[in-house]
Motif scaffolding. Structure first.
Motif, short mmCIF file in Angstrom:
data_model
loop_
_atom_site.label_atom_id
_atom_site.label_comp_id
_atom_site.label_asym_id
_atom_site.label_seq_id
_atom_site.Cartn_x
_atom_site.Cartn_y
_atom_site.Cartn_z
N GLY A 79 0.81 -1.20 0.00
CA GLY A 79 0.00 0.00 0.00
C GLY A 79 0.85 1.25 0.00
N ALA A 80 0.17 2.39 0.01
CA ALA A 80 0.83 3.69 0.00
C ALA A 80 -0.11 4.71 0.64
CB ALA A 80 1.17 4.11 -1.43
N VAL A 87 -4.21 0.59 -1.43
CA VAL A 87 -3.75 -0.79 -1.28
C VAL A 87 -3.24 -1.20 -2.65
CG1 VAL A 87 -4.49 -3.16 -0.80
CG2 VAL A 87 -5.38 -1.27 0.57
N ASP A 88 -2.16 -2.00 -2.67
CA ASP A 88 -1.62 -2.41 -3.97
C ASP A 88 -1.47 -3.93 -4.09
OD1 ASP A 88 0.93 -3.17 -2.92
OD2 ASP A 88 1.68 -1.13 -3.14
N SER A 89 -0.86 -4.37 -5.18
CA SER A 89 -0.75 -5.80 -5.48
C SER A 89 0.02 -6.58 -4.42
CB SER A 89 -0.11 -6.01 -6.84
OG SER A 89 1.29 -5.79 -6.80
N GLY A 90 0.75 -5.90 -3.56
CA GLY A 90 1.48 -6.58 -2.50
C GLY A 90 0.60 -7.42 -1.61
N SER A 117 -5.58 -5.40 7.01
CA SER A 117 -4.34 -5.02 7.68
C SER A 117 -3.65 -3.88 6.93
CB SER A 117 -3.41 -6.23 7.77
OG SER A 117 -2.18 -5.86 8.35
N ALA A 118 -3.60 -3.98 5.62
CA ALA A 118 -2.96 -2.93 4.81
C ALA A 118 -3.71 -1.60 4.94
CB ALA A 118 -2.88 -3.36 3.35
N ILE A 119 -5.04 -1.66 4.90
CA ILE A 119 -5.83 -0.43 5.03
C ILE A 119 -5.53 0.24 6.37
CG2 ILE A 119 -8.18 0.47 5.39
CD1 ILE A 119 -9.14 -1.61 3.29
N SER A 120 -5.56 -0.53 7.45
CA SER A 120 -5.35 0.08 8.76
C SER A 120 -3.93 0.61 8.90
CB SER A 120 -5.67 -0.91 9.89
OG SER A 120 -4.84 -2.04 9.83
#
Length: 159
Positions: A79-80, A87-90, A117-120
């Motif tokens: 993400g970034a 959120v990205d392909s990771g 998890s990535a969003i938070s």
């Protein structure tokens, strides 16, 4: 009169079509590009559900076409958060956290929980002015209504 059975495969075999990359990160990126519209729709909806403010859902692709996205199929970090949460392909890469705290848990998680998890994490990092270490600590205590598995991963990463 006997009918000939249909061929087992039509067209060239997968190996002759290029197939999938052996590197999990490249494979995840390729899948993300193929399913970009589905990823964008799901991640945008999930961000709304967990309470990310509308003006912080997504950001423009600064190095690409400038299109506003909540899901970046070309990114590979998970993400970034330059001006909003992305959120990205990771999140599709089972090896994303390999060698880091929470890496073994990440590999076993459902994509839905990886996305939470990535969003938070990215939201907390945005609030922390880009401080990654602080975001890892804060994501473990996130007030966002993310899944219990995502919360478990965030706590493992913060240890």
């Amino acid at each position: 009169m006997s009918k000939k059975p249909p061929p087992g495969m039509i067209g060239p075999p997968p190996s002759a079509r290029g197939g999938r990359p052996a590197d999990p990160g490249l494979h995840a990126q390729q899948i993300a590009r193929e399913w970009e519209d589905v990823g964008e729709s799901y991640i945008r909806r999930r961000m709304q559900q967990v309470g990310i403010p509308e003006d912080q859902i997504g950001q423009p692709t600064f190095s690409g076409d400038g299109k506003w996205r909540a899901f970046d199929p070309n990114g590979r970090a998970g993400g970034a958060n330059t001006t909003g949460v992305v959120v990205d392909s990771g999140v599709l890469n089972p090896d994303l956290l390999k060698g880091f705290k929470g890496g073994r848990l990440w590999r076993k998680m459902r994509i839905k929980d990886r996305i939470d998890s990535a969003i938070s994490h990215e939201y907390e990092e945005l609030l922390a002015g880009g401080n990654h270490a602080e975001a890892i600590r804060e994501a473990a205590r996130s007030r966002l209504p993310i899944s219990e598995e995502a919360r478990r991963l965030n706590r493992a990463r913060a240890r």
